[in-house]
Design a protein around this motif. Structure first.
Motif, short mmCIF file in Angstrom:
data_model
loop_
_atom_site.label_atom_id
_atom_site.label_comp_id
_atom_site.label_asym_id
_atom_site.label_seq_id
_atom_site.Cartn_x
_atom_site.Cartn_y
_atom_site.Cartn_z
N ILE A 127 51.44 4.75 -41.60
CA ILE A 127 52.77 4.25 -41.95
C ILE A 127 53.14 3.09 -41.03
O ILE A 127 53.62 2.05 -41.48
N GLY A 128 52.89 3.24 -39.73
CA GLY A 128 53.17 2.16 -38.79
C GLY A 128 52.36 0.91 -39.10
O GLY A 128 52.88 -0.21 -39.01
N ALA A 129 51.12 1.09 -39.50
CA ALA A 129 50.27 -0.06 -39.84
C ALA A 129 50.80 -0.80 -41.07
O ALA A 129 50.79 -2.03 -41.11
N ILE A 130 51.30 -0.07 -42.05
CA ILE A 130 51.89 -0.70 -43.24
C ILE A 130 53.15 -1.47 -42.85
O ILE A 130 53.36 -2.60 -43.27
N LEU A 131 53.99 -0.86 -42.00
CA LEU A 131 55.22 -1.53 -41.57
C LEU A 131 54.93 -2.75 -40.72
O LEU A 131 55.74 -3.68 -40.67
N ASN A 132 53.77 -2.79 -40.06
CA ASN A 132 53.37 -3.94 -39.24
C ASN A 132 52.81 -5.09 -40.06
O ASN A 132 52.74 -6.21 -39.55
N ARG A 133 52.40 -4.85 -41.28
CA ARG A 133 51.77 -5.91 -42.08
C ARG A 133 52.74 -7.08 -42.24
O ARG A 133 53.95 -6.90 -42.33
N THR A 134 52.21 -8.29 -42.28
CA THR A 134 53.06 -9.49 -42.33
C THR A 134 53.95 -9.52 -43.56
O THR A 134 55.06 -10.03 -43.50
N GLU A 135 53.49 -8.96 -44.68
CA GLU A 135 54.33 -8.97 -45.88
C GLU A 135 55.47 -7.95 -45.81
O GLU A 135 56.40 -8.00 -46.60
N VAL A 136 55.41 -7.01 -44.87
CA VAL A 136 56.48 -6.02 -44.68
C VAL A 136 57.30 -6.38 -43.44
O VAL A 136 58.51 -6.55 -43.50
N ASN A 137 56.63 -6.44 -42.28
CA ASN A 137 57.24 -6.88 -41.03
C ASN A 137 58.54 -6.15 -40.69
O ASN A 137 59.55 -6.77 -40.37
N TRP A 138 58.51 -4.82 -40.79
CA TRP A 138 59.70 -4.01 -40.47
C TRP A 138 59.85 -3.94 -38.95
O TRP A 138 58.88 -3.65 -38.25
N PRO A 139 61.04 -4.20 -38.41
CA PRO A 139 61.23 -4.25 -36.95
C PRO A 139 60.86 -2.94 -36.25
O PRO A 139 61.21 -1.85 -36.72
#
Length: 167
Positions: free
Chosen positions: A65-77
């Protein structure tokens, strides 16, 4: 952004942080007009985002989940996250171009099975299957110090969006 808070004897407590999706204005000839805000949490943003094609490595569910949130297209703080590592190891996965972010996050949640939700402060929160729920009490009241509410309701309508509340 919108924040709904309650005032207690010890201070102000945030109950909801999110976004205003729509305003409904109601004008009455007797001069009593109302404005209603339809509010959503941060999951609404994930519902419209799509992932780029990539291969996820084998990792724990919370780490995925953290890796998905880190992706440039997501970029969740990072400041808006509260994610357990997870108990389940996810196998390597080929993610196709255009996969919806929310759908993929919910797939990881179901694979754990864990709990993925937005907190009161709009943090993406993930609890693994071994996490215990905290008991609490909800009190709805107006001490006359704020704008009173007249109605509480649940409204459905945003497709493929869900959240979980334990009371």
């Amino acid at each position: 952004d919108i924040r709904v808070s309650t005032v207690t004897a010890t201070g102000t407590v945030v109950q909801f942080t999110g976004l205003v999706e729509d305003w409904a204005l109601d004008y009455n000839v007797n001069g009593e007009s109302s404005a209603y805000a339809a509010c959503v949490d941060g999951f609404i943003l994930f519902g419209g985002q799509q992932l780029s094609a990539h291969t996820a490595t084998a990792q724990k569910s919370g780490t995925r989940i953290g890796a998905i949130l880190n992706r440039t297209e997501v970029n969740w703080p990072a400041a808006l996250r509260d994610i357990d590592t997870g108990a389940q190891t996810m196998s390597a996965d080929v993610v196709e171009q255009g996969r919806e972010v929310l759908e993929y996050l919910q797939l990881v949640e179901a694979s754990e099975p864990g709990f993925l939700f937005m907190s009161k402060t709009n943090k993406v929160t993930f609890r693994n299957r071994n996490a215990t729920a905290a008991a609490g009490t909800i009190i709805l009241s107006d001490a006359g110090t704020a704008i009173p509410y007249t109605d509480l309701s649940v409204s459905y309508g945003t497709e493929l969006l869900y959240n979980r509340a334990s009371i």
